[in-house]
Scaffold this motif. Structure first.
Motif, PDB file in Angstrom:
ATOM      1  N   LEU A  42       0.834  -1.198   0.000  1.00  0.00           N
ATOM      2  CA  LEU A  42       0.000   0.000   0.000  1.00  0.00           C
ATOM      3  C   LEU A  42       0.881   1.266   0.000  1.00  0.00           C
ATOM      4  O   LEU A  42       0.606   2.228  -0.729  1.00  0.00           O
ATOM      5  CB  LEU A  42      -0.924  -0.028   1.227  1.00  0.00           C
ATOM      6  CG  LEU A  42      -2.210   0.777   1.168  1.00  0.00           C
ATOM      7  CD1 LEU A  42      -3.018   0.516  -0.094  1.00  0.00           C
ATOM      8  CD2 LEU A  42      -3.057   0.485   2.411  1.00  0.00           C
ATOM      9  N   ASN A  83     -15.193  -6.672  -5.905  1.00  0.00           N
ATOM     10  CA  ASN A  83     -15.217  -5.961  -4.630  1.00  0.00           C
ATOM     11  C   ASN A  83     -15.527  -6.960  -3.506  1.00  0.00           C
ATOM     12  O   ASN A  83     -16.608  -6.969  -2.932  1.00  0.00           O
ATOM     13  CB  ASN A  83     -16.273  -4.852  -4.704  1.00  0.00           C
ATOM     14  CG  ASN A  83     -16.160  -3.844  -3.574  1.00  0.00           C
ATOM     15  OD1 ASN A  83     -15.178  -3.123  -3.469  1.00  0.00           O
ATOM     16  ND2 ASN A  83     -17.158  -3.807  -2.704  1.00  0.00           N
ATOM     17  N   GLY A 225     -11.744  -5.236   5.254  1.00  0.00           N
ATOM     18  CA  GLY A 225     -12.110  -3.888   4.835  1.00  0.00           C
ATOM     19  C   GLY A 225     -11.586  -3.477   3.465  1.00  0.00           C
ATOM     20  O   GLY A 225     -11.978  -2.437   2.951  1.00  0.00           O
ATOM     21  N   PHE A 226     -10.695  -4.291   2.873  1.00  0.00           N
ATOM     22  CA  PHE A 226     -10.105  -3.880   1.593  1.00  0.00           C
ATOM     23  C   PHE A 226     -11.026  -4.183   0.416  1.00  0.00           C
ATOM     24  O   PHE A 226     -10.965  -3.531  -0.599  1.00  0.00           O
ATOM     25  CB  PHE A 226      -8.745  -4.568   1.375  1.00  0.00           C
ATOM     26  CG  PHE A 226      -7.602  -3.882   2.060  1.00  0.00           C
ATOM     27  CD1 PHE A 226      -7.682  -3.533   3.393  1.00  0.00           C
ATOM     28  CD2 PHE A 226      -6.429  -3.570   1.381  1.00  0.00           C
ATOM     29  CE1 PHE A 226      -6.625  -2.900   4.040  1.00  0.00           C
ATOM     30  CE2 PHE A 226      -5.369  -2.930   2.010  1.00  0.00           C
ATOM     31  CZ  PHE A 226      -5.469  -2.605   3.343  1.00  0.00           C
ATOM     32  N   ARG A 227     -11.831  -5.227   0.553  1.00  0.00           N
ATOM     33  CA  ARG A 227     -12.785  -5.606  -0.480  1.00  0.00           C
ATOM     34  C   ARG A 227     -12.092  -5.995  -1.786  1.00  0.00           C
ATOM     35  O   ARG A 227     -12.256  -5.351  -2.819  1.00  0.00           O
ATOM     36  CB  ARG A 227     -13.818  -4.491  -0.754  1.00  0.00           C
ATOM     37  CG  ARG A 227     -14.438  -3.798   0.447  1.00  0.00           C
ATOM     38  CD  ARG A 227     -15.107  -4.684   1.450  1.00  0.00           C
ATOM     39  NE  ARG A 227     -16.055  -5.600   0.847  1.00  0.00           N
ATOM     40  CZ  ARG A 227     -16.096  -6.897   1.156  1.00  0.00           C
ATOM     41  NH1 ARG A 227     -15.264  -7.441   2.026  1.00  0.00           N
ATOM     42  NH2 ARG A 227     -16.979  -7.669   0.607  1.00  0.00           N
ATOM     43  N   SER A 253     -11.533  -1.220  -6.428  1.00  0.00           N
ATOM     44  CA  SER A 253     -10.613  -0.185  -5.941  1.00  0.00           C
ATOM     45  C   SER A 253      -9.150  -0.587  -6.140  1.00  0.00           C
ATOM     46  O   SER A 253      -8.714  -1.655  -5.721  1.00  0.00           O
ATOM     47  CB  SER A 253     -10.894   0.083  -4.458  1.00  0.00           C
ATOM     48  OG  SER A 253     -10.125   1.169  -4.003  1.00  0.00           O
ATOM     49  N   PRO A 255      -6.057   0.847  -5.092  1.00  0.00           N
ATOM     50  CA  PRO A 255      -5.072   0.724  -4.005  1.00  0.00           C
ATOM     51  C   PRO A 255      -5.146  -0.650  -3.343  1.00  0.00           C
ATOM     52  O   PRO A 255      -4.110  -1.259  -3.050  1.00  0.00           O
ATOM     53  CB  PRO A 255      -5.484   1.832  -3.016  1.00  0.00           C
ATOM     54  CG  PRO A 255      -6.332   2.774  -3.782  1.00  0.00           C
ATOM     55  CD  PRO A 255      -6.943   2.018  -4.916  1.00  0.00           C
ATOM     56  N   ALA A 256      -6.342  -1.131  -3.126  1.00  0.00           N
ATOM     57  CA  ALA A 256      -6.512  -2.431  -2.476  1.00  0.00           C
ATOM     58  C   ALA A 256      -5.991  -3.559  -3.369  1.00  0.00           C
ATOM     59  O   ALA A 256      -5.344  -4.499  -2.888  1.00  0.00           O
ATOM     60  CB  ALA A 256      -7.993  -2.645  -2.136  1.00  0.00           C
TER      61      ALA A 256
ATOM     62  N   SER B 253     -14.307  -0.059  -0.278  1.00  0.00           N
ATOM     63  CA  SER B 253     -12.914  -0.315   0.122  1.00  0.00           C
ATOM     64  C   SER B 253     -12.397   0.758   1.089  1.00  0.00           C
ATOM     65  O   SER B 253     -12.473   1.961   0.820  1.00  0.00           O
ATOM     66  CB  SER B 253     -12.036  -0.370  -1.128  1.00  0.00           C
ATOM     67  OG  SER B 253     -10.714  -0.744  -0.779  1.00  0.00           O
ATOM     68  N   ARG B 254     -11.850   0.291   2.203  1.00  0.00           N
ATOM     69  CA  ARG B 254     -11.505   1.205   3.291  1.00  0.00           C
ATOM     70  C   ARG B 254     -10.244   2.037   3.060  1.00  0.00           C
ATOM     71  O   ARG B 254     -10.217   3.224   3.446  1.00  0.00           O
ATOM     72  CB  ARG B 254     -11.400   0.388   4.581  1.00  0.00           C
ATOM     73  CG  ARG B 254     -11.315   1.227   5.819  1.00  0.00           C
ATOM     74  CD  ARG B 254     -11.646   0.397   7.044  1.00  0.00           C
ATOM     75  NE  ARG B 254     -11.485   1.174   8.252  1.00  0.00           N
ATOM     76  CZ  ARG B 254     -11.916   0.802   9.448  1.00  0.00           C
ATOM     77  NH1 ARG B 254     -12.529  -0.359   9.593  1.00  0.00           N
ATOM     78  NH2 ARG B 254     -11.734   1.566  10.505  1.00  0.00           N
ATOM     79  N   PRO B 255      -9.181   1.480   2.463  1.00  0.00           N
ATOM     80  CA  PRO B 255      -8.010   2.329   2.203  1.00  0.00           C
ATOM     81  C   PRO B 255      -8.384   3.563   1.373  1.00  0.00           C
ATOM     82  O   PRO B 255      -7.932   4.676   1.660  1.00  0.00           O
ATOM     83  CB  PRO B 255      -7.059   1.412   1.419  1.00  0.00           C
ATOM     84  CG  PRO B 255      -7.517   0.022   1.683  1.00  0.00           C
ATOM     85  CD  PRO B 255      -8.972   0.085   2.026  1.00  0.00           C
ATOM     86  N   ALA B 256      -9.218   3.356   0.374  1.00  0.00           N
ATOM     87  CA  ALA B 256      -9.628   4.460  -0.490  1.00  0.00           C
ATOM     88  C   ALA B 256     -10.472   5.472   0.283  1.00  0.00           C
ATOM     89  O   ALA B 256     -10.309   6.688   0.117  1.00  0.00           O
ATOM     90  CB  ALA B 256     -10.401   3.913  -1.695  1.00  0.00           C
TER      91      ALA B 256
END
Lengths: 368, 368
Positions: A42, A83, A225-227, A253, A255-256, B253-256
């Motif tokens: 990340l 996701n 939580g990253f999905r 997403s 970044p994930a 998504s949590r990082p985003a």
């Protein structure tokens, strides 16, 4: 059964709002930490910017799909990044129902509560097959429940909430039932890294136009939580699933996805083995303490949940709140997983305090 | 019109696979860079781990919803964080169609191609209203197209692909048409930070049970790959939209989400103003060069697209590929945006090389 909106978030919120010290065993949120390469990935991604912050390919980053394809030994064209497993199940069930091959979705009871909710949302009809007391599924029961109107069969192995692991013969027969009814078996294998029995068999073992495999990194990399999840499907299903993915979410997403790719490449198999070892120990500790408390429970072969039953204390939402308030232990009501385990409560072993939790439960029921 | 799978990714792939130097003006992928606080927020999040890597609340991180609510001056309960504007539109259109208030979705032609695709996927019927040559929408035409079977009206302002900005009277009347037909106006305002006319009016200005506002940070923070958007809806619609969100994606998504929250808090208004200034200049440069080339074009009041028409060169996919190969400029075929702009090509001003692109187009058409 409250299906339209699974209860997880509601129980978690109730537990979080308590002033007392509550041991949280509600949701399958791993507490054992992600591999360090995840955060490193990340950070690495955060340093890129520009074009790297823009749309990834809709079906997922090419390198991530290739990494998944190599691990699962399938052609990369069969992999769609989603996701989380949540979207992967939605895509697969949506595909099964849109073919004009029927409206019925066959699932187990007890059931992971998102499946009936997704079925309703997608305009399907719910059909339930009860599993045995130990959670095992008899494919003959699935065959008996299936009809010419069956579009989809959803199965979870290792199973949430029962902890059952379906063996090779069961999986082979589930694929066969799907084939015989022009249905699609959606095999949700999100707990595949948490098999203590050695009997886990992926539906991928059986090449067929009638099965889609769903998975995610939420549990195996401890990042709910990253999905980031994926499905693997024959090409006839991949294209329409990609369209649905694009029209629902455009893409997953980035970044994930980048963090997961880095973690997959850099994480040693020891990480997964150590996690399994930790959970094996927690299962032993928790169930031993439940023995001492005289409670009935299931011994999981996989995943990280224990279903327990206490005398005259059905697994209702009200009783779940009662245990949070009075025993300081938060679980999930069995009534949230269908009708077959309404007497039971589910405890997720996502805390090192499993012994203390069992002791608290024992003390509460001794005083009651 | 190929609706089931919008053409963006296909054209982008074709351009990327060219050996020649191609100026990429295909997709709305900002090239001007995200604010530094965005990457800083992602780094900060990467350093947390543990519980912070697990499920966020399904409807979005509380602090992010509060930040959005404060900016938009609405109660936080009306805000749902989504996987980009793509999912927000899906939730809003799904809600409009599930109420038993009709099957028709009224949209403009030219149209953002995801809307007809989503309509099909959700089981609705497409109804098109043609806009004027300059992209403006006459609400009387929408009223004439609406019927008792109308469930939804989808409008984009500032508009993609026309660049039109709908003024206060248009927006007021669109809400009124939705109210009069028990429909929901889905107002997609993802380009709200890119208004050069000063006339942009959000549908939020008109309090109503019959409008849902959709937005995202994809364009305003230059992060189309992060997939963070939101919708704002009256409570009667928020609850079912939250259920659909949970059953489709579980959460965003949590990082985003964490990176966007940090960027919103730490980014100075200058960032947005400078971006607008850059784009205003690009519009001028590109359209001046098109003037010199004798091309017809639209002068955008908002967003960052220019529609251009060249003699005897309709905006087909084939001609788009021809321009990539022969002129070294990649745009989008007008035929990808409905039937009303089939003669046109859309160019996204997401490159500093807009003058060179216009010169290349001029040279290509001079030689032809």
């Amino acid at each position: 059964m409250e299906y339209e909106e699974p209860l997880f978030f509601r129980v978690m919120e109730y537990a979080a709002n308590s002033d007392a010290d509550v041991i949280d065993m509600v949701s399958g949120n791993p507490d054992w930490g992600s591999p360090p390469a995840l955060a490193a990935g990340l950070h690495e991604y955060a340093d890129t910017g520009g074009r790297q912050f823009q749309y990834p390919p809709s079906e997922g980053l090419r390198e991530l799909r290739e990494e998944i394809a190599a691990r699962r030994q399938v052609p990369v064209e069969q992999v769609v990044v989603t996701n989380g497993a949540g979207e992967a199940n939605y895509l697969a069930m949506g595909r099964a129902l849109e073919r004009g091959a029927g409206d019925e979705v066959v699932m187990t009871d007890p059931v992971y509560p998102y499946y009936p909710g997704k079925t309703d949302m997608l305009g399907g009809e719910q059909v339930f097959v009860e599993t045995a007391e130990d959670g095992s599924l008899d494919p003959a029961d699935v065959r008996a429940a299936a009809s010419e109107d069956t579009a989809c069969i959803v199965a979870t192995t290792p199973n949430n909430p029962t902890g059952a692991v379906y063996g090779e013969e069961t999986m082979r027969e589930l694929v066969a039932v799907a084939e015989d009814h022009d249905a699609i078996l959606v095999s949700d294998e999100v707990y595949d890294h948490f098999d203590y029995s050695g009997r886990f068999t992926s539906a991928l073992e059986f090449d067929s136009e009638h099965r889609v495999v769903v998975n995610a990194f939420s549990k195996s990399l401890a990042i709910t939580g990253f999905r980031v999840g994926y499905c693997i499907a024959p090409e006839s299903h991949v294209e329409p699933m990609k369209s649905r993915h694009m029209l629902t979410n455009v893409a997953t997403s980035r970044p994930a996805q980048a963090a997961v790719l880095h973690a997959l490449r850099e994480t040693d198999p020891d990480y997964y083995e150590q996690t399994r070892e930790t959970l094996r120990e927690r299962v032993d500790t928790f169930t031993s303490a439940l023995d001492d408390a005289g409670a009935e429970y299931t011994e999981p072969d996989g995943a990280f949940y224990v279903l327990a039953r206490f005398p005259d204390f059905p697994g209702t939402l009200e009783n779940t709140f009662e245990l949070i308030d009075e025993a300081g232990v938060a679980g999930m009501p069995g009534s949230g997983f269908g009708s077959a385990r309404e007497e039971w409560l589910r405890f997720a072993l996502v805390t090192p305090r499993v012994e203390e939790a069992a002791d608290r439960l024992a003390a509460y029921f001794a005083d009651r």
